[in-house]
Design an enzyme around this catalytic site. Structure first.
Site, PDB file in Angstrom:
ATOM      1  N   GLU A  56      -5.867  -2.428  -0.432  1.00 33.63           N
ATOM      2  CA  GLU A  56      -4.697  -1.487  -0.404  1.00 33.63           C
ATOM      3  C   GLU A  56      -5.234   0.098  -0.531  1.00 33.63           C
ATOM      4  OE1 GLU A  56      -2.138  -2.974   0.210  1.00 33.63           O
ATOM      5  OE2 GLU A  56      -2.618  -4.814  -0.379  1.00 33.63           O
ATOM      6  N   GLU A  62       0.678  -1.300  -0.038  1.00 27.68           N
ATOM      7  CA  GLU A  62      -0.136  -0.002   0.007  1.00 27.68           C
ATOM      8  C   GLU A  62       0.780   1.323   0.145  1.00 27.68           C
ATOM      9  OE1 GLU A  62       0.173  -2.206   2.361  1.00 27.68           O
ATOM     10  OE2 GLU A  62       0.256  -1.248   4.480  1.00 27.68           O
TER      11      GLU A  62
HETATM   12  N1  BES Z   1       0.859  -4.484   3.923  1.00 27.72           N
HETATM   13  C1  BES Z   1       0.415  -5.648   3.053  1.00 27.72           C
HETATM   14  C2  BES Z   1       1.955  -5.963   2.508  1.00 27.72           C
HETATM   15  C3  BES Z   1       2.797  -6.958   3.315  1.00 27.72           C
HETATM   16  C4  BES Z   1       2.582  -8.109   3.378  1.00 27.72           C
HETATM   17  C5  BES Z   1       3.878  -6.302   3.749  1.00 27.72           C
HETATM   18  C6  BES Z   1       3.651  -8.879   4.205  1.00 27.72           C
HETATM   19  C7  BES Z   1       4.760  -6.868   4.535  1.00 27.72           C
HETATM   20  C8  BES Z   1       4.450  -8.402   5.031  1.00 27.72           C
HETATM   21  C9  BES Z   1      -0.629  -5.407   2.252  1.00 27.72           C
HETATM   22  O1  BES Z   1      -1.490  -4.502   2.388  1.00 27.72           O
HETATM   23  C10 BES Z   1      -1.354  -6.734   2.076  1.00 27.72           C
HETATM   24  O2  BES Z   1      -1.943  -6.969   3.006  1.00 27.72           O
HETATM   25  N2  BES Z   1      -1.290  -7.638   1.040  1.00 27.72           N
HETATM   26  C11 BES Z   1      -1.994  -8.863   0.882  1.00 27.72           C
HETATM   27  C12 BES Z   1      -2.932  -8.785   0.037  1.00 27.72           C
HETATM   28  C13 BES Z   1      -4.179  -8.580   0.781  1.00 27.72           C
HETATM   29  C14 BES Z   1      -5.355  -8.276  -0.219  1.00 27.72           C
HETATM   30  C15 BES Z   1      -4.684  -9.474   1.585  1.00 27.72           C
HETATM   31  C16 BES Z   1      -0.927  -9.763   0.460  1.00 27.72           C
HETATM   32  O3  BES Z   1       0.123  -9.436   0.059  1.00 27.72           O
HETATM   33  O4  BES Z   1      -0.987 -10.977   0.527  1.00 27.72           O
HETATM   34 ZN    ZN Z   2      -2.688  -5.082   4.078  1.00 29.74          ZN
END
Ligand code: BES
Ligand code: ZN
Length: 950
Positions: free
Chosen positions: A361, A327
């Site tokens: 996001e 995000e």
């Molecule tokens: N902030 C996370 C990305 C992230 C994931 C950063 C793990 C650090 C460690 C992002 O907002 C997120 O949650 N992404 C998910 C997708 C979401 C739709 C569940 C993902 O990457 O699976």
């Molecule tokens: Zn997230």
């Protein structure tokens, strides 16, 4: 010396939080003492042999950053970057050093200057730089102490290679239609990887403004969080883009990309420019994302009544991406399959996923970016909220997706792991980068979201919304902790409420939520800490005796039975404040009650033949009906299932099978409950029941228990034949019609149902004959490919198409199909390709191993591969990363024999002795033990039940 000290620091925190009263972990623990001078003996040693002046993992708070000027020049040919930065800092307390995070960067020069401190007025006082890689920190030693309340400016020159993996400032490549391979450079920082790209105060609490400049070649573009203000031309034709200064934000949200992507743009109602970027050949797949992100941005701006504060929002599809999306403020990055939608090959499930990820996001732009948790122990405030907001926003913007059913399913998924003893509380102390990464799990995301949904139902949507808006406004551009959220929610009085002593009371005539029925003020915090600081999920046991409703709460444990010796100890000291809701046979009204004690008795308003607790499955608890409770509900389902709401039916199916795993209900009773399914009119409910039956089939198939496998197959095909035969091979109908079609035809072909195989084979041949040009309905595409992959010719052809396809959605379907082959040498070939990382990208390796392990012919192969190639896998992914945890659980948690358990245990122990430990190890071992126990207890019942039922 260093290690002993670290242990000491970590032991200060309580490791298991059992009861909320026991430990409320503190937020910012850095000592403000100048430890260097007080006790120099216990300090770590820097790389140059000198003493490093800071021993804690978290940075001191004496010096805080205000503003970063960051200049980056990546070279996409030599695959490295040179960079410089100037950090303006404010000194809160006199100090002799500045500690910054820095990981894998070569620091060439560091100087200090100050307009306010005359001793440092002349520019460029050179600083001594010490490095302590174990903590990913550097220390800048100043010749004369920095003085409190003054500003200083630190300038650092540094360089590094573009990273190999998926973290920090890394390289990503893609192939064009013409077969050329191109490279781009992209950042991914959360949680602790900004320090790989520039030295910084890499903790969420250190918010600052960032002014970014990127130098690039003219064939590329540069993107960053903010819009570009100017481009300056340098000699040799290099261009330098200057971006507007960001709002105040945490380092993990900084982002920049150098690439040659194409975009589509639109404008949101508020005037924000939204653009979707992808590699040029994928431009045509960006349109759905634009439509969805514009709708969702409009929704959030209205819902929160807070403007998205930046002038633009870019969403970029990155060819190599470790997780699903990230995000970064104003520059959200996505895996291609989480953003791009190809009408020819993307199914309705793909559309649901893309919508979900965008909604998630964009929600972070408020929950996470505008208001950030103080520390990673409360990452659920980011991830749980973003996941919860998916439900709120998608239900309004895309009602036809019926996203609430997906949401409910995700709650059920997390209950599986939360009902193991190896689960953890939602808020949990996390200090090291590994522990911090581990916090990004289903407990933070799904449990967090399901708890918020329960609280919303308890407080009323209106009051809940008011509370979270209050929270967002109050903590904008700042950080918050759990208690801040609870107090915002407690104080969110509605206009119809009256207040007393700072709290609001609802007029019970105007609201239908629980609060209205409580005479005294309810502190949200008292309720919610029982859910966020305690691990696990409660079981509400209910017994109806005439007009008496006796309630009892226990801790629900999957795989631990009441007569097991450990049961008692595992129950001790657990108590939740449970918002109980129920409806009865005599009225449709939702009755509400807060159960705060172990047991209680309620008086039903009138005589009734049955009660159903947890209306619409909004509560995070499982319900067990004692005495004739289950029989009565099963009878209702069989007589007229529509007397119960669809989500109540789904909940009953779920709870019944969970209770089987906990030894509280016999399997035949739960199976009897599914008997009404042939009349079920709600597709999500039908799919819920089907899912359990299918999972039993897979378990039996894997274990090679052929009599039950055969009988289950007969049962499924016999029982669901009418509805299978009704399915067309098309993309017609509503979203859930289409999901049902995909599920049923997938099951039918998997069970070798002749009409299904025939049709799929026919479509596959036509597709091959058309050289892959024929459009097959997207919802059956995966099924057609899977059937086609069963011949060597089909398999080889699919692999060829995999290499050529420009659609991530199609590639995923092909890869799945390839993984269902019964030939081990083909599965080995896939793994080899995944390890090579060319045809099958490294980003897809975890999913590949996961699907191969699902294939009975591949399960042992995948697991052996993981054991034998552990170090090679660690070269590709960090130990606690999403993919690594997916690989570990994906290749082990379906095991169900004692030998397998022993083997997995030995392997985990060998890793532990090498110093690798993950929470997931314990979860996996407990899951396998639970599987073993399930089979021991239920196999004979399942066998007999089938004999009677077919
Ligand atoms: N902030 C996370 C990305 C992230 C994931 C950063 C793990 C650090 C460690 C992002 O907002 C997120 O949650 N992404 C998910 C997708 C979401 C739709 C569940 C993902 O990457 O699976
Ligand atoms: Zn997230």
């Amino acid at each position: 010396m260093v290690n002993t000290h670290r242990k000491l620091i970590l032991n200060i925190y309580c490791s298991a939080i059992i009861l909320p009263q026991i430990c409320i972990c503190s937020q910012f623990t850095s000592s403000s003492n100048d430890q260097y001078n007080e006790n120099p003996g216990v300090f770590p040693v820097a790389t140059n042999g000198e003493q490093f002046p800071w021993r804690e993992l978290r940075l001191p708070t004496k010096v805080i950053p205000l503003h970063y000027d960051l200049f980056v020049h990546p070279n996409l040919t030599s695959l490295d970057f040179v960079a410089s930065e100037k950090i303006e800092v404010f000194v809160q307390d006199t100090t002799q050093f500045i500690i910054l995070h820095s990981h894998g960067l070569e620091i060439m020069n560091a100087t200090l200057q100050s307009e306010e401190d005359l001793r440092y007025k002349k520019s460029g006082e050179k600083l001594t730089v010490l490095s302590y890689p174990a903590h990913q920190q550097i220390a800048l030693l100043v010749p004369e102490k920095l003085m409190a309340d003054l500003r200083y400016s630190v300038a650092i020159d540094f360089q590094a290679k573009l990273a190999d993996g998926f973290k920090g400032f890394y390289k990503s490549t893609y192939r064009t239609l013409g077969g050329e391979t191109r490279t781009i450079a992209v950042t991914d920082f959360e949680p602790t990887h900004a320090r790989m790209a520039f030295p910084c105060f890499d903790e969420p609490l250190f918010k600052a403004n960032f002014s970014i400049k990127i130098r690039r070649e003219s064939r590329h573009i540069a993107l960053s969080n903010m819009p570009k203000v100017r481009t300056i031309e340098h000699e040799g034709g290099l261009l330098e883009d200057h971006f507007e200064t960001t709002v105040k934000m945490s380092t993990y949200l900084v982002a920049y990309i150098v690439c040659d992507f194409a975009s589509v743009s639109g404008t949101a109602s508020s005037g924000v420019k939204v653009s979707i970027y992808a590699s040029p050949d994928k431009w045509s797949q960006t349109h759905y994302a634009l439509e969805a992100s514009l709708k969702l941005l409009d929704f959030y701006e209205n819902y929160f009544n807070i403007h998205y504060p930046l002038p633009k929002l870019d969403l970029v599809a990155i060819p190599d991406f470790e997780s699903g999306a990230m995000e970064n403020w104003g520059l959200v990055t996505y895996r291609e399959t989480s953003l791009l939608f190809d009408p020819k090959t993307s199914s309705t499930s793909d559309k649901l996923w893309v919508t979900k990820v965008i909604a998630h996001e964009l929600a972070h732009q408020w929950f996470g970016n505008l208001v950030t948790m103080e520390w990673w122990n409360d990452i659920w405030l980011n991830e749980g909220f973003a996941t919860y907001m998916e439900l709120i926003s998608v239900n309004v913007t895309y009602p036809e997706l019926q996203f609430d059913n997906i949401f409910l399913n995700n709650c059920f998924e997390v209950i599986k792991s939360d009902s193991l003893n190896s689960s953890r509380p939602v808020s949990k102390q996390a200090e090291t980068p590994t522990q911090i990464q581990e916090m990004f799990d289903a407990i933070s995301y799904e449990k967090g979201a399901c708890l918020l949904n329960m609280l919303k139902d308890f407080l009323s949507e209106e009051k809940f919304k008011k509370g979270i808006i209050h929270y967002l406004k109050k903590f904008s551009y700042r950080n918050a902790k759990n208690d801040d959220l609870w107090s915002s929610l407690s104080n969110s009085c509605l206009e119809s409420d009256f207040t007393s002593g700072g709290f609001c009371y609802s007029d019970s005539k105007t609201t239908s939520n629980t609060l209205a029925f409580l005479e005294e003020n309810v502190e949200v915090k008292d309720i919610m800490t029982t859910w966020t600081l305690q691990k696990g999920i409660p079981l509400v046991v209910v017994e109806q005796e005439g007009r008496l409703l006796k309630l009892r709460q226990e801790r629900f444990l999957n795989g631990v039975f009441r007569d097991d010796p450990e049961w008692g100890a595992l129950q001790e000291r657990y108590l939740w404040h449970i918002p109980v809701t129920y409806s009865t046979s005599s009225s449709n009204a939702i009755h509400r009650y807060l159960l705060t004690s172990k047991t209680d008795t309620l008086y039903l308003p009138e005589k009734t033949s049955w009660v159903k607790l947890n209306v619409d499955s909004n509560g995070y608890y499982i319900v067990h009906y004692e005495a004739h409770g289950w029989d009565q509900l099963i009878a209702v389902l069989n007589q007229n299932h529509t007397l119960l709401r669809p989500k109540d039916r789904i909940g009953l199916i779920h709870d019944a099978f969970q209770l089987v795993s906990a030894g509280r209900l016999t399997l035949d009773k739960a199976l009897d409950l599914t008997h009404y399914l042939q009349h079920e009119t709600s597709i999500p409910a039908l799919l819920q029941g089907l899912d359990y039956l299918e999972s039993f089939y897979h378990t039996m198939d894997r274990r090679n228990i052929s009599d039950i496998t055969e009988n289950l197959k007969r049962y499924l095909l016999q029982y669901f034949k009418p509805v299978i035969d009704m399915q067309s091979w098309s993309d017609e109908g509503s979203v859930w019609d289409r999901r049902l079609r995909s599920s049923l035809l997938k099951l039918a072909c998997y069970l070798n149902y002749a009409p299904c195989i025939r049709k799929a084979t026919e479509l596959f041949s036509q597709w091959m004959e058309s050289s892959g040009k024929l459009n097959i309905p997207t919802d059956v595409l995966k099924i057609v490919y899977s059937v086609g992959a069963q011949t060597t010719e089909g398999w080889n052809y699919l692999l060829e198409q995999y290499g050529l396809s420009l659609s991530g959605a199609e590639k995923n379907k092909i890869l799945y199909a390839l993984s269902t082959s019964k030939h081990q040498e083909k599965l080995i070939k896939l793994i080899d390709l995944g390890m090579e990382g060319k045809v099958i990208k490294t980003q897809d390796l975890a999913s590949l191993l996961y699907v191969i392990a699902r294939n009975p012919k591949g399960q042992q192969l995948a697991w052996n591969f993981v054991k034998e190639n552990w170090t090679h896998l660690l070269e590709r992914f960090e130990l606690s990363s999403f993919p690594m945890r997916k690989i570990i659980s994906g290749t082990t948690s379906h095991f169900s024999s004692k030998d397998e358990l022993q083997e997995v245990k030995l392997f985990f122990e060998s890793l532990q002795t090498q110093g690798s430990y993950l929470e997931i190890f314990q979860i996996v071992l407990e899951t396998i033990s639970k599987n073993i126990k399930w089979l021991e207890k239920n196999l004979p019942t399942l066998r007999n039940w089938l004999l009677i039922s077919i």
